[in-house]
Write a protein that holds these residues in place. Structure first.
Motif, short mmCIF file in Angstrom:
data_model
loop_
_atom_site.label_atom_id
_atom_site.label_comp_id
_atom_site.label_asym_id
_atom_site.label_seq_id
_atom_site.Cartn_x
_atom_site.Cartn_y
_atom_site.Cartn_z
N PRO A 144 0.94 -1.31 0.02
CA PRO A 144 0.04 0.09 -0.15
C PRO A 144 0.91 1.17 0.07
O PRO A 144 2.05 1.19 0.37
CB PRO A 144 -0.94 -0.21 1.35
CG PRO A 144 0.14 -0.95 2.18
CD PRO A 144 0.82 -2.04 1.11
N LEU A 145 0.01 2.34 -0.45
CA LEU A 145 0.72 3.57 -0.42
C LEU A 145 1.84 4.13 0.74
O LEU A 145 2.92 4.45 0.50
CB LEU A 145 -0.04 4.93 -0.87
CG LEU A 145 0.39 6.16 -1.23
CD1 LEU A 145 1.61 6.08 -2.25
CD2 LEU A 145 -0.48 7.05 -1.73
N GLY A 146 1.30 3.91 1.99
CA GLY A 146 1.99 4.35 2.91
C GLY A 146 3.11 3.50 3.27
O GLY A 146 4.14 4.25 3.80
N MET A 147 3.15 2.37 3.09
CA MET A 147 4.32 1.49 3.00
C MET A 147 5.39 1.67 2.17
O MET A 147 6.68 1.90 2.52
CB MET A 147 3.98 0.02 3.19
CG MET A 147 3.19 -0.58 4.22
SD MET A 147 2.93 -2.50 4.18
CE MET A 147 2.42 -2.74 5.75
N ARG A 148 4.91 1.96 0.87
CA ARG A 148 6.02 2.74 -0.17
C ARG A 148 6.77 3.93 0.17
O ARG A 148 7.79 4.11 0.24
CB ARG A 148 5.27 2.75 -1.55
CG ARG A 148 4.99 1.32 -2.10
CD ARG A 148 4.22 1.47 -3.55
NE ARG A 148 3.05 1.47 -3.30
CZ ARG A 148 2.00 2.14 -4.34
NH1 ARG A 148 2.34 2.68 -5.31
NH2 ARG A 148 0.58 1.86 -3.94
N ALA A 172 1.43 10.38 3.01
CA ALA A 172 0.78 9.04 3.06
C ALA A 172 1.21 8.09 4.45
O ALA A 172 0.69 7.17 4.44
CB ALA A 172 1.14 8.30 1.76
N LEU A 173 1.61 8.95 5.42
CA LEU A 173 2.03 8.06 6.44
C LEU A 173 0.86 8.14 7.48
O LEU A 173 0.10 9.22 7.74
CB LEU A 173 3.17 8.83 7.16
CG LEU A 173 4.66 8.62 6.44
CD1 LEU A 173 5.74 9.12 7.21
CD2 LEU A 173 4.89 7.16 6.09
N ASP A 422 -8.65 10.09 -0.35
CA ASP A 422 -7.66 11.19 0.08
C ASP A 422 -7.12 12.13 -0.92
O ASP A 422 -6.31 12.48 -1.47
CB ASP A 422 -6.24 10.32 0.40
CG ASP A 422 -5.52 10.83 1.56
OD1 ASP A 422 -6.11 11.66 2.19
OD2 ASP A 422 -4.53 10.34 2.21
N PRO A 423 -8.36 13.12 -1.30
CA PRO A 423 -8.41 13.82 -2.31
C PRO A 423 -7.38 15.11 -2.18
O PRO A 423 -6.88 15.84 -2.86
CB PRO A 423 -9.81 14.28 -2.67
CG PRO A 423 -10.31 14.14 -1.41
CD PRO A 423 -9.55 12.89 -0.67
N THR A 424 -6.98 15.30 -0.84
CA THR A 424 -6.46 16.55 -0.40
C THR A 424 -4.79 16.16 -0.02
O THR A 424 -4.18 17.10 0.40
CB THR A 424 -6.94 17.39 0.85
OG1 THR A 424 -6.89 16.52 2.09
CG2 THR A 424 -8.29 17.82 0.45
N ARG A 425 -4.37 14.91 -0.56
CA ARG A 425 -3.09 14.56 0.03
C ARG A 425 -2.00 15.34 -0.70
O ARG A 425 -2.19 15.37 -1.88
CB ARG A 425 -2.98 12.94 -0.25
CG ARG A 425 -1.61 12.55 0.13
CD ARG A 425 -1.50 11.08 -0.14
NE ARG A 425 -1.51 10.90 -1.39
CZ ARG A 425 -0.52 10.64 -2.38
NH1 ARG A 425 0.73 10.95 -1.98
NH2 ARG A 425 -0.57 10.23 -3.56
N THR A 454 -6.75 10.41 5.18
CA THR A 454 -5.90 10.24 6.21
C THR A 454 -5.68 11.19 7.39
O THR A 454 -5.01 11.04 8.38
CB THR A 454 -4.51 10.15 5.63
OG1 THR A 454 -3.98 11.17 4.71
CG2 THR A 454 -4.29 8.75 4.89
N GLU A 455 -6.46 12.27 7.05
CA GLU A 455 -6.65 13.70 7.90
C GLU A 455 -7.79 13.52 8.77
O GLU A 455 -8.80 13.65 7.98
CB GLU A 455 -6.31 14.93 7.23
CG GLU A 455 -5.12 14.95 6.16
CD GLU A 455 -4.33 16.22 6.28
OE1 GLU A 455 -4.75 17.17 7.14
OE2 GLU A 455 -3.60 16.53 5.52
N LEU A 456 -7.77 13.04 9.96
CA LEU A 456 -8.72 12.87 10.74
C LEU A 456 -9.71 14.15 10.86
O LEU A 456 -11.03 13.90 11.00
CB LEU A 456 -8.47 12.27 11.88
CG LEU A 456 -7.76 10.82 11.90
CD1 LEU A 456 -7.75 10.26 13.30
CD2 LEU A 456 -8.62 9.83 11.39
N ASP A 457 -9.10 15.29 10.93
CA ASP A 457 -9.91 16.48 11.25
C ASP A 457 -10.47 16.86 10.01
O ASP A 457 -11.74 17.34 10.21
CB ASP A 457 -8.81 17.60 11.69
CG ASP A 457 -8.02 18.04 10.49
OD1 ASP A 457 -7.47 17.12 9.77
OD2 ASP A 457 -7.38 18.98 10.58
#
Length: 511
Positions: A144-148, A172-173, A422-425, A454-457
């Motif tokens: 997955p992206l975060g691991m990459r 992506a972390l 995750d459109p604002t990453r 990935t941004e909880l807020d």
């Protein structure tokens, strides 16, 4: 003692576009300096110039007091400059171990890569950098992206550079503290770091200085402690921009058939998932990295096989085997990785946006350019994408403007259900506000959003409800009034909500 890195009046043009204009700054030994700016401000070009990807047209760069003009990334690495790019530079068809040692993995006398030895050394490197959940033998493309993202960072760090460039490293972390610990360790060893981020809390946590670019020029260079948030935003944008979430009135259409209804969905990485999405609703999806969010979105548009369960759109059961079929049913995906999954880099921005409607503006094999421009012009204001970018190759646009083009393409398709992953990453605060406004207008007009972030807020402030995934299944279904970052994180970490807030209760209520 000379600075670790000194950039003197460098400029870079791409045709008529000035990407950098007389930019100068220096990076002291053992210092973390933040680099800020809106998308298109010149940050990526500056990073590429220092890394050796491109040459500046004018100006000079000094590395440890000596002239530095690398002809390639490899030469930059050899001189002691290492970069973890936002748009990852890993080779997906090669293993983690081979990627860590590119471009020169150790070979035997026959020119063959010493796989076992390489994997053993890679395992040691991963362990040294606190990565214990990734096997050196696995193909990078299967991660997955975060691991990459973590592998990209580890590869940059393991070279022991004197200057480290980190371009949006936490985009992506799921665990930023892992990276922050590595940065603190590198700084203690006198590594100098240029840290590119749109997240002010990270800049304040890590950086002693901050350089701000706007329209290719340096507009500010100051100690972080002396800069207010408003001052930073004003210098970035040339106007006062504050990252806020505008409250909106719920727009859910009560009494209508669900726009999207998923029952007991199963497939690779998806375990018995059920939910309903109403017209006018923004339904969030939260979860830690690798818990099925990406697999769910891909299954819903036919990018991953469905082995069980049903999908219904507007009350009608459908079988979706491809994104094209999904679009026919009014469902469009804005994918996780815009570079590799979202854009056609060899086409113009106009062509990328108009793709869903190109047949409607084509006669006898010829595209009616005026009709194409009218169709595209009807949606670009919704994402605040400037008309001047339409004729550019989309690969020349900043990441934020590329994302706006992808969103415009979803809108032009006429889809009534958008799956936003995750459109604002990795986009700046101004672009985020544009995307938030587009989302609010879409649901206000009766559209439906399935929104993973990935941004909880973002999930807390933008969603009417939020699903929380854990181990490829839905562990919680929280209404708006119960959303908080702590609650989402708790459930995503495996702590179950009370029975009356869980999915079971919600399902019984809707039965």
């Amino acid at each position: 003692m000379s600075p670790a890195l000194q950039v003197n009046a460098i400029s870079k043009r791409y045709g008529a576009t000035t990407a950098l204009q007389d930019v100068s700054f220096e990076l002291k030994r053992g210092q973390v300096c933040g680099l800020l700016g809106e998308n298109g401000a010149g940050k990526s070009t500056l990073v590429k110039s220092i890394s050796g990807v491109v040459w500046p047209d004018t100006g000079e760069i000094l590395l440890n007091g000596e002239s530095y003009r690398p002809r390639s990334i490899v030469e930059g690495n050899r001189r002691g400059v290492s970069t973890a790019f936002q748009e990852l530079s890993l080779v997906p068809t090669l293993s983690v171990a081979v990627n860590l040692f590119l471009p020169h993995p150790e070979r035997n006398g026959l020119g063959l890569v010493l796989t076992r030895k390489l994997e053993q050394r890679a395992a040691e490197i991963l362990e040294e950098h606190g990565v214990r959940d990734i096997k050196p033998s696995v193909l990078v493309g299967d991660l997955p992206l975060g691991m990459r993202q973590r592998i990209e960072i580890v590869r940059a760090l393991q070279r022991k550079p004197s200057v480290l460039l980190l371009d949006e490293p936490t985009a992506a972390l799921s665990d930023r503290e892992w990276l922050f610990g590595l940065i603190d360790k590198a700084v203690a060893e006198e590594t100098s770091i240029l840290y590119i981020s749109h997240k002010l809390d990270e800049i304040r946590r890590l950086c002693s200085r901050c350089v701000i670019l706007r329209n290719g020029r340096k507009v500010m260079d100051s100690d972080v402690e002396s800069m207010s948030n408003d001052e930073i935003f004003t210098n970035m944008a040339g106007r006062s921009v504050v990252e806020t979430f505008v409250s909106r009135t719920p727009a859910i259409r009560v009494g209508l058939a669900p726009r999207l209804e998923v029952r007991n969905l199963k497939g690779p990485g998806v375990e018995d998932v059920s939910f309903k999405l109403a017209p006018g609703e923004c339904l969030g999806v939260a979860g830690l990295e690798g818990h099925g969010q990406s697999s769910l979105f891909k299954a819903l548009v036919g990018l991953s096989p469905v082995t069980g369960g049903t999908i219904a759109v507007d009350g009608i059961h459908v079988a979706i085997r491809s994104p094209r079929e999904a679009l026919k049913h009014g469902v469009a995906l804005v994918p996780e990785e815009r570079k590799s999954e979202g854009i056609f880099s060899d086409l113009t921005t106009m062509a990328n946006i108009s793709m869903p409607v190109i047949d409607g503006v084509t006669r006898f094999g010829l595209v009616n350019r005026a009709a194409e421009r009218r169709a595209v012009g009807a949606v670009t204001p919704s994402v605040n994408l400037s008309e001047r970018f339409l004729g550019y190759g989309i690969g020349a646009l900043s990441g934020g403007n590329q994302q706006k083009a992808i969103l415009a393409r979803a809108l032009i398709s006429g889809a009534k259900c958008l799956l936003l992953f995750d459109p604002t990453r990795g986009v700046d605060v101004g672009a985020k506000q544009n995307i938030y406004a587009m989302m609010a207008a879409f649901v206000r007009d009766g559209g439906s959003l399935l929104f993973c972030s990935t941004e909880l807020d973002e999930l807390v402030h933008l969603c009417d409800r939020c699903l929380v995934m854990y181990r490829n299944a839905i562990a919680g279904d929280l209404p708006r009034e119960e959303l908080s970052q702590d609650r989402l994180l708790s459930i995503a970490s495996g702590f179950r909500p009370q029975p009356d807030v869980g999915l079971a209760a919600a399902s019984q209520k809707g039965a």
